[in-house]
Design an enzyme around this catalytic site. Structure first.
Site, mmCIF file in Angstrom:
data_model
loop_
_atom_site.group_PDB
_atom_site.id
_atom_site.type_symbol
_atom_site.label_atom_id
_atom_site.label_comp_id
_atom_site.label_asym_id
_atom_site.label_seq_id
_atom_site.Cartn_x
_atom_site.Cartn_y
_atom_site.Cartn_z
ATOM 1 N N GLY A 16 3.113 -2.816 1.911
ATOM 2 C CA GLY A 16 2.312 -4.034 1.901
ATOM 3 C C GLY A 16 3.133 -5.223 1.432
ATOM 4 C CB ALA A 72 17.327 -3.438 -3.070
ATOM 5 C CB ALA A 114 27.043 5.675 2.956
ATOM 6 C CD GLU A 125 11.594 4.472 -3.877
ATOM 7 O OE1 GLU A 125 10.959 5.536 -4.011
ATOM 8 O OE2 GLU A 125 11.463 3.718 -2.880
ATOM 9 N NE ARG A 162 0.586 1.499 -6.083
ATOM 10 C CZ ARG A 162 1.620 0.954 -5.476
ATOM 11 N NH1 ARG A 162 2.818 1.518 -5.583
ATOM 12 N NH2 ARG A 162 1.477 -0.149 -4.766
ATOM 13 C CG ASP A 198 21.169 10.117 2.192
ATOM 14 O OD1 ASP A 198 20.382 11.018 1.891
ATOM 15 O OD2 ASP A 198 21.310 9.698 3.345
#
Length: 595
Positions: A188, A156, A297, A563, A424, A364
């Site tokens: 993957g 990202a 950071a 995420e 999943r 974080d």
């Protein structure tokens, strides 16, 4: 005669003493005694990707150089070997700490260096004792100005950096780990994209609307529909951007991930995240985007109106204050490796549950954003991945055979217990209910070959054999015996499944893709267990990737992607949707932050 014998005896004793003494090295007119003979010595160790071979130069009982002659580690992990080399040479000792996040690479490298010492006929304690020429403990204070600071050099963050730079912004990326990639690198990296070019070639009908419905259903409709729509409508463009702009090579086949209604997941070259991250880093370098590694950071700071105007960070020898003219983009990933944080939001995810995540996934960015008033969303939704190493929690690529449709899963009793292409979370919870909390994945030689497992994941397969997590046998009965699985029940389960394949319908679990039977030996059985894989919760954002505060208002100067954000996947993320998510919103964050 007696005098001659006395002289001869004295000479013999002298020769013996010389033979037992340390080697003598000549330096100019000086002769120095050393414990180790000067020279270059080779050694080999086993890293995550296979053999690591090195050449160690020793002079005057001191390691002066270490060259890596051969290695097949994940791109970026060579930085761990560079760090270890620096620390070994500065202290003249092999007793150094492994590099965080690169455990297997570090151990393999140190094994190789120790092997080189052995080749020199030396032990570690024969090296001269030196003190590291380190710093005084006072870090230099650095103050810099940039248009945009991006926290995190994963998929990202790099997508955001590339787009922001292309839009004309001055960009810098901070990465706390010694390498780029985050969880993208070790994944993957399959990418769900509706209406993609391979679907068209194979005649598979799909649509953005169908993809959106799959995402919402997979997340139990706890997703933010507006964010889901953005991902669904821009996923294909993101995959094409990675291909055409960044240079990512997609293989000419797809996978069918659990929870999707059709096969739509693209596969990067090599079937792992190396291809994505390697190409993104190369693109960033070509655009002269600086990436500061080992730089963490620590805090965001705002002006009097609440706009985010900078980041405080800490490097190895510097403390940074980065002032931003436009924005900060947080792309620091989730919190799958932060046990305390996991337990805070879901008590079941305690220390007894292993994790597939990198050690850097500690939340974080979420904590920093919350401290300045950002709203969080979906923090209680933590996903486990079903096919992981029962010893370490590492995601097992051997499990990819499941997404090609070539496997069934059984328990210790030899019975199937869940649809192999379910979500999943459903599969993971089903595995937890089985004997030993493990599952056994069965496939035959044809399934192995058609899943390209040996071609893509040879080092992992070697590891699985070595650690008795994978068996290859001529018969199912022989394979079952290795894991003490009920062979009679296993044979019955396989026979029934083969009947379902031939009839075109799975009467037990309605498996949605059954391309082939399991009957061509040799047979393979993999032992696996679930582990924490993805945290669905994080910073609340809008469709422009802007962070939202607890009053529902935009936090000026702050964007987030990947995420670290919440709301997109609801209670559960479908496999291969992460790459679409991080690419789509990474690009959006970079484009909007640069305006």
């Amino acid at each position: 005669m007696k005098k001659f014998l006395a002289i001869l005896l004295a000479m013999t004793m002298l020769i013996g003493l010389v033979g037992c003494s340390n080697a003598k090295q000549t330096q100019g007119d000086k002769a120095t005694t050393t414990a180790i003979k000067d020279g270059k010595y080779k050694g080999e160790g086993k890293g995550k990707g296979g053999a690591i071979s090195v050449e160690v130069t020793i002079e005057n009982d001191t390691i002066t150089d270490i060259k890596v002659l051969n290695q097949k580690e994940t791109p970026g992990y060579e930085t761990a070997m560079n760090t270890l080399t620096k620390n070994i040479i500065s202290t003249n000792s092999v007793d150094v700490d492994i590099v965080s996040g690169c455990t297997l690479t570090s151990k393999g490298f140190l094994e190789a260096v120790n092997a080189a010492l052995t080749a020199a006929g030396a032990k570690a304690d024969m090296l001269k004792k030196l003190q590291a020429s380190g710093t005084t403990g006072t870090k230099k204070e650095v103050n810099e100005n940039h248009d945009i600071v991006i926290i995190g050099a994963g998929g990202a963050g790099l997508s955001a950096a590339i787009e922001a730079k292309k839009a004309g912004a001055d960009v810098i990326v901070l990465e706390k780990m010694p390498m780029a990639g985050g969880n993208t690198l070790i994944s993957g990296a399959e990418y769900a994209a509706p209406n993609n070019w391979i679907q068209k070639k194979e005649g598979i009908k799909d649509s953005t609307d169908q993809f959106m419905k799959d995402i919402l259903k997979g997340g139990d409709n706890k997703n933010n529909p507006e964010l889901v729509k953005v991902v669904a409508e821009n996923a294909l463009a993101g995959a094409e951007w990675l291909r055409d702009e960044v240079g990512v090579i997609w293989e000419d086949q797809m996978m069918f991930f659990g929870g999707h209604s059709v096969k739509r997941s693209l596969i990067p070259l090599g079937a792992n995240g190396k291809e994505i991250i390697r190409k993104q880093v190369a693109k960033a370098e070509s655009l002269n985007i600086p990436i500061l590694y080992n730089t963490t950071a620590k805090a965001l700071f705002t002006d009097t109106k609440g706009k985010v105007v900078g980041v405080q960070a800490e490097g190895e020898d510097k403390n940074y204050t980065f002032n931003t003219k436009k924005a900060v983009i947080i792309a620091s990933g989730g919190f799958g490796s932060n046990i305390e944080m996991r337990v805070k939001y879901d008590p079941k995810m305690d220390k007894n549950v292993l994790s597939t995540n990198t050690v850097g996934s500690t939340g974080d960015g979420i904590v920093m954003a919350e401290k300045i008033g950002a709203a969080l969303e979906g923090m209680e939704y933590i996903q486990t991945y079903p096919i992981c190493d029962p010893l370490t929690g590492t995601l097992l690529y051997f499990g990819d055979a499941r997404m090609y449709g070539h496997t069934i899963m059984v328990n210790k009793e030899g019975k199937r217990f869940v649809e192999e292409l379910e979500r999943r979370d459903v599969i993971s919870m089903a595995i937890k209910e089985q004997t030993g909390h493990v599952a056994y994945q069965i496939l035959d030689q044809k399934g192995l070959e058609e899943s390209n497992l040996e071609e893509h994941h040879g080092p992992e397969i070697d590891y699985l054999y070595k650690n008795k997590l994978l068996v290859k046998a001529d018969t199912l009965e022989e394979a079952a015996k290795f894991f003490d699985i009920n062979a009679k029940e296993l044979k019955g389960s396989v026979d029934r499944y083969n009947g379902y394949v031939k009839a075109g319908k799975d009467l037990e679990f309605n498996k949605r893709s059954m391309p082939s039977t399991i009957e061509k030996g040799p047979f393979y059985i993999l032992k696996a267990a679930p582990a924490v894989h993805h945290t669905m919760g994080g910073i609340k954002i809008n469709t422009k990737a802007q962070a939202i505060n607890k009053d529902g208002k935009v936090i000026e100067g702050l964007y987030a992607a990947g995420e670290v954000t919440g709301g997109i996947h609801g209670t559960n993320r479908l496999g291969s949707n992460a790459l679409a998510d991080i690419t789509v919103f990474g690009r959006i964050a970079g484009q909007n932050a640069a305006k």
